[in-house]
Each structure stands twice: as structure tokens, then as C-alpha cells.
Design a protein around this motif. Sequence first.
Motif, PDB file in Angstrom:
ATOM      1  N   ASN A 173      58.922  23.797  55.061  1.00 12.01           N
ATOM      2  CA  ASN A 173      58.797  24.795  53.999  1.00 12.01           C
ATOM      3  C   ASN A 173      57.637  25.757  54.237  1.00 12.01           C
ATOM      4  OD1 ASN A 173      60.990  23.662  52.758  1.00 12.01           O
ATOM      5  ND2 ASN A 173      59.780  22.385  51.390  1.00 12.01           N
ATOM      6  N   ARG A 174      56.696  25.382  55.082  1.00  9.08           N
ATOM      7  CA  ARG A 174      55.571  26.261  55.398  1.00  9.08           C
ATOM      8  C   ARG A 174      55.960  27.344  56.390  1.00  9.08           C
ATOM      9  NH1 ARG A 174      50.607  21.911  56.077  1.00  9.08           N
ATOM     10  NH2 ARG A 174      50.842  20.969  54.018  1.00  9.08           N
ATOM     11  N   ASP A 175      57.050  27.128  57.116  1.00  8.35           N
ATOM     12  CA  ASP A 175      57.493  28.100  58.111  1.00  8.35           C
ATOM     13  C   ASP A 175      58.311  29.234  57.501  1.00  8.35           C
ATOM     14  OD1 ASP A 175      56.248  26.628  60.093  1.00  8.35           O
ATOM     15  OD2 ASP A 175      58.049  25.453  60.529  1.00  8.35           O
ATOM     16  N   LYS A 176      58.729  29.090  56.273  1.00 10.25           N
ATOM     17  CA  LYS A 176      59.557  30.098  55.624  1.00 10.25           C
ATOM     18  C   LYS A 176      58.715  31.333  55.281  1.00 10.25           C
ATOM     19  CE  LYS A 176      62.599  26.667  53.562  1.00 10.25           C
ATOM     20  NZ  LYS A 176      63.064  26.073  52.306  1.00 10.25           N
ATOM     21  N   ALA A 177      59.332  32.500  55.417  1.00 10.94           N
ATOM     22  CA  ALA A 177      58.638  33.760  55.123  1.00 10.94           C
ATOM     23  C   ALA A 177      58.200  33.823  53.658  1.00 10.94           C
ATOM     24  CB  ALA A 177      59.530  34.939  55.465  1.00 10.94           C
ATOM     25  N   ALA A 178      59.027  33.319  52.761  1.00  8.68           N
ATOM     26  CA  ALA A 178      58.687  33.342  51.336  1.00  8.68           C
ATOM     27  C   ALA A 178      57.447  32.489  51.055  1.00  8.68           C
ATOM     28  CB  ALA A 178      59.863  32.847  50.507  1.00  8.68           C
ATOM     29  N   SER A 179      57.330  31.343  51.720  1.00  6.05           N
ATOM     30  CA  SER A 179      56.169  30.481  51.529  1.00  6.05           C
ATOM     31  C   SER A 179      54.904  31.148  52.064  1.00  6.05           C
ATOM     32  CB  SER A 179      56.377  29.138  52.220  1.00  6.05           C
ATOM     33  OG  SER A 179      57.435  28.432  51.622  1.00  6.05           O
ATOM     34  N   LYS A 180      55.017  31.764  53.227  1.00  3.42           N
ATOM     35  CA  LYS A 180      53.862  32.456  53.805  1.00  3.42           C
ATOM     36  C   LYS A 180      53.422  33.620  52.920  1.00  3.42           C
ATOM     37  CE  LYS A 180      54.908  31.221  58.577  1.00  3.42           C
ATOM     38  NZ  LYS A 180      55.309  31.715  59.905  1.00  3.42           N
ATOM     39  N   ALA A 181      54.383  34.359  52.381  1.00  2.00           N
ATOM     40  CA  ALA A 181      54.064  35.486  51.499  1.00  2.00           C
ATOM     41  C   ALA A 181      53.424  35.004  50.201  1.00  2.00           C
ATOM     42  CB  ALA A 181      55.318  36.295  51.207  1.00  2.00           C
ATOM     43  N   THR A 182      53.942  33.916  49.659  1.00  2.00           N
ATOM     44  CA  THR A 182      53.379  33.364  48.431  1.00  2.00           C
ATOM     45  C   THR A 182      51.959  32.880  48.664  1.00  2.00           C
ATOM     46  OG1 THR A 182      55.569  32.726  47.664  1.00  2.00           O
ATOM     47  CG2 THR A 182      53.696  31.633  46.618  1.00  2.00           C
ATOM     48  N   LYS A 183      51.733  32.191  49.765  1.00  2.00           N
ATOM     49  CA  LYS A 183      50.388  31.711  50.087  1.00  2.00           C
ATOM     50  C   LYS A 183      49.419  32.883  50.211  1.00  2.00           C
ATOM     51  CE  LYS A 183      47.804  29.767  53.912  1.00  2.00           C
ATOM     52  NZ  LYS A 183      47.861  29.353  55.294  1.00  2.00           N
ATOM     53  N   ALA A 184      49.822  33.924  50.922  1.00  2.00           N
ATOM     54  CA  ALA A 184      48.964  35.098  51.097  1.00  2.00           C
ATOM     55  C   ALA A 184      48.693  35.784  49.759  1.00  2.00           C
ATOM     56  CB  ALA A 184      49.606  36.070  52.077  1.00  2.00           C
ATOM     57  N   THR A 185      49.691  35.850  48.907  1.00  2.00           N
ATOM     58  CA  THR A 185      49.523  36.491  47.604  1.00  2.00           C
ATOM     59  C   THR A 185      48.589  35.690  46.713  1.00  2.00           C
ATOM     60  OG1 THR A 185      51.747  37.414  47.793  1.00  2.00           O
ATOM     61  CG2 THR A 185      50.753  37.406  45.601  1.00  2.00           C
ATOM     62  N   VAL A 186      48.741  34.368  46.697  1.00  2.00           N
ATOM     63  CA  VAL A 186      47.848  33.527  45.893  1.00  2.00           C
ATOM     64  C   VAL A 186      46.412  33.660  46.389  1.00  2.00           C
ATOM     65  CG1 VAL A 186      47.270  31.140  45.265  1.00  2.00           C
ATOM     66  CG2 VAL A 186      49.643  31.907  45.175  1.00  2.00           C
ATOM     67  N   LEU A 187      46.236  33.643  47.709  1.00  2.00           N
ATOM     68  CA  LEU A 187      44.891  33.832  48.264  1.00  2.00           C
ATOM     69  C   LEU A 187      44.307  35.172  47.838  1.00  2.00           C
ATOM     70  CD1 LEU A 187      45.093  32.468  51.920  1.00  2.00           C
ATOM     71  CD2 LEU A 187      43.432  31.850  50.184  1.00  2.00           C
ATOM     72  N   LEU A 188      45.096  36.231  47.967  1.00  2.00           N
ATOM     73  CA  LEU A 188      44.629  37.561  47.589  1.00  2.00           C
ATOM     74  C   LEU A 188      44.265  37.620  46.110  1.00  2.00           C
ATOM     75  CD1 LEU A 188      44.219  40.579  48.363  1.00  2.00           C
ATOM     76  CD2 LEU A 188      46.591  40.926  47.649  1.00  2.00           C
ATOM     77  N   LEU A 189      45.107  37.063  45.256  1.00  2.00           N
ATOM     78  CA  LEU A 189      44.833  37.088  43.824  1.00  2.00           C
ATOM     79  C   LEU A 189      43.584  36.285  43.458  1.00  2.00           C
ATOM     80  CD1 LEU A 189      48.485  36.806  42.486  1.00  2.00           C
ATOM     81  CD2 LEU A 189      46.976  38.792  42.310  1.00  2.00           C
ATOM     82  N   LEU A 190      43.372  35.156  44.124  1.00  2.00           N
ATOM     83  CA  LEU A 190      42.147  34.384  43.882  1.00  2.00           C
ATOM     84  C   LEU A 190      40.912  35.177  44.297  1.00  2.00           C
ATOM     85  CD1 LEU A 190      43.297  30.822  45.027  1.00  2.00           C
ATOM     86  CD2 LEU A 190      42.538  31.458  42.723  1.00  2.00           C
ATOM     87  N   LEU A 191      40.972  35.834  45.450  1.00  2.00           N
ATOM     88  CA  LEU A 191      39.827  36.599  45.932  1.00  2.00           C
ATOM     89  C   LEU A 191      39.587  37.865  45.103  1.00  2.00           C
ATOM     90  CD1 LEU A 191      40.259  36.092  49.774  1.00  2.00           C
ATOM     91  CD2 LEU A 191      38.699  34.902  48.211  1.00  2.00           C
ATOM     92  N   VAL A 192      40.655  38.513  44.656  1.00  2.00           N
ATOM     93  CA  VAL A 192      40.502  39.677  43.766  1.00  2.00           C
ATOM     94  C   VAL A 192      39.882  39.228  42.441  1.00  2.00           C
ATOM     95  CG1 VAL A 192      41.800  41.365  42.391  1.00  2.00           C
ATOM     96  CG2 VAL A 192      42.297  41.092  44.819  1.00  2.00           C
ATOM     97  N   SER A 193      40.311  38.072  41.948  1.00  2.00           N
ATOM     98  CA  SER A 193      39.728  37.530  40.715  1.00  2.00           C
ATOM     99  C   SER A 193      38.238  37.293  40.881  1.00  2.00           C
ATOM    100  CB  SER A 193      40.419  36.216  40.335  1.00  2.00           C
ATOM    101  OG  SER A 193      41.782  36.406  40.099  1.00  2.00           O
ATOM    102  N   VAL A 194      37.861  36.722  42.017  1.00  2.00           N
ATOM    103  CA  VAL A 194      36.437  36.475  42.294  1.00  2.00           C
ATOM    104  C   VAL A 194      35.676  37.797  42.315  1.00  2.00           C
ATOM    105  CG1 VAL A 194      34.819  35.720  44.085  1.00  2.00           C
ATOM    106  CG2 VAL A 194      36.746  34.271  43.471  1.00  2.00           C
ATOM    107  N   ALA A 195      36.232  38.805  42.973  1.00  2.00           N
ATOM    108  CA  ALA A 195      35.559  40.106  43.051  1.00  2.00           C
ATOM    109  C   ALA A 195      35.379  40.715  41.659  1.00  2.00           C
ATOM    110  CB  ALA A 195      36.351  41.046  43.950  1.00  2.00           C
ATOM    111  N   LEU A 196      36.423  40.667  40.842  1.00  2.00           N
ATOM    112  CA  LEU A 196      36.320  41.216  39.487  1.00  2.00           C
ATOM    113  C   LEU A 196      35.298  40.445  38.653  1.00  2.00           C
ATOM    114  CD1 LEU A 196      40.105  41.889  38.746  1.00  2.00           C
ATOM    115  CD2 LEU A 196      38.338  43.599  39.226  1.00  2.00           C
ATOM    116  N   MET A 197      35.310  39.117  38.767  1.00  2.00           N
ATOM    117  CA  MET A 197      34.333  38.319  38.016  1.00  2.00           C
ATOM    118  C   MET A 197      32.917  38.585  38.501  1.00  2.00           C
ATOM    119  SD  MET A 197      36.150  34.641  37.232  1.00  2.00           S
ATOM    120  CE  MET A 197      36.816  34.324  38.858  1.00  2.00           C
ATOM    121  N   LEU A 198      32.747  38.791  39.815  1.00  2.00           N
ATOM    122  CA  LEU A 198      31.421  39.122  40.332  1.00  2.00           C
ATOM    123  C   LEU A 198      30.927  40.453  39.786  1.00  2.00           C
ATOM    124  CD1 LEU A 198      31.518  37.996  44.075  1.00  2.00           C
ATOM    125  CD2 LEU A 198      29.907  37.240  42.311  1.00  2.00           C
ATOM    126  N   ILE A 199      31.808  41.443  39.696  1.00  2.00           N
ATOM    127  CA  ILE A 199      31.417  42.742  39.143  1.00  2.00           C
ATOM    128  C   ILE A 199      30.944  42.584  37.703  1.00  2.00           C
ATOM    129  CG2 ILE A 199      32.288  45.011  38.414  1.00  2.00           C
ATOM    130  CD1 ILE A 199      34.148  44.876  40.912  1.00  2.00           C
TER     131      ILE A 199
END
Length: 161
Positions: free
Chosen positions: A12-38
Motif C-alpha cells: 500500500n506504500r507503493d501506490k501513488a495515492a498513498s504517496k500523495a496522501t503522505k506528502a500532503t499530510v506532511l505538508l499540512l503539518l509543516l504549514v500548521s507549524v509555520a502558521l503557529m510559529l508566526i
Amino acid sequence: MEDNEIIIEHPNRDKAASKATKATVLLLLLVSVALMLIVTIGGWDVLQGAKAVQIAYILIYLIMAFYVSRWNRGVLPVAAALAILLVIFAAVAVPGWLDRDQTGFAQPSIDAGVLAMVTALIIPVQILLIGFAMRGFNQAWNVEIERAVDHGPSHSAPQPA
């Protein structure tokens, strides 16, 4: 007699949808951190009791981003739950920042109106994080399949003449 080598695969980790979801969750967590830091840095002087909570959220989100980057599916429901709480905190905080933008209030280092906008941006980011974290959880990143390594024909077997 040869030892059979076992390879563990995560299909399930090799699927494009899983890779996209993982990247999106990572991005959203990091954007959240940036907004909270501001918000934390920009409003540090006027934040009342929220300093410890904001620092804790920032650290927890960074830790969760680390685990998501390693395909850990277990932190995804925790990320969704914390995102729900952060939506509530942000929704309550926006009017406070807008009230502080009036005369008679001590101004933070970043304009209170800007901090209200950044705080309001946290809400849709968290809603997206909730959705994508649950999508990732349903993708079953943890499924493992054991497969024996095939080394080809054995040399001890008799060869056909």
C-alpha cells in the motif's frame, strides 16, 4: 541446504495515492507549524496562558511529521484529533486578535489584524489535515506481506541430461 530469505513488502506504500496522501499530510503539518510559529512569535508579548499550549502543539506536530515521513500510520488519528482541538482554539482566538486591533490595547510585534488573519488561516489548514489524515489511515500503510527471495534453481538438484 539454503536458508530462505524473507523480504517484507508494504504494497500500500507503493501506490501513488498513498504517496500523495503522505506528502500532503506532511505538508499540512509543516504549514500548521509555520502558521503557529508566526502567531506565537508575533504575539508573544500579549499571549496570556497560551504560550505553553502553542509550543507544545508546535513540538507535537513536528514529531508527528517525523513519524508520518517514516510511514507511521498510528499518528494519523492523533493528528486528526489534535487538529480538531486546534480548529476550536483558532476559532476562539480570531475575535480576540480582532478586538486587540483597536485603540487602547497593547500591540503585539506583528499587527493584531495580521495575526487574526494568520489564526483564521489555521482553521482551513486543520480541516484539510483532518481529512487527509483520515484518508491516510484508511489506506492501510501498515499492511505487510512476507515474500521468500527466489534465488533461482538450486545447484544441488540433479541437472537434466
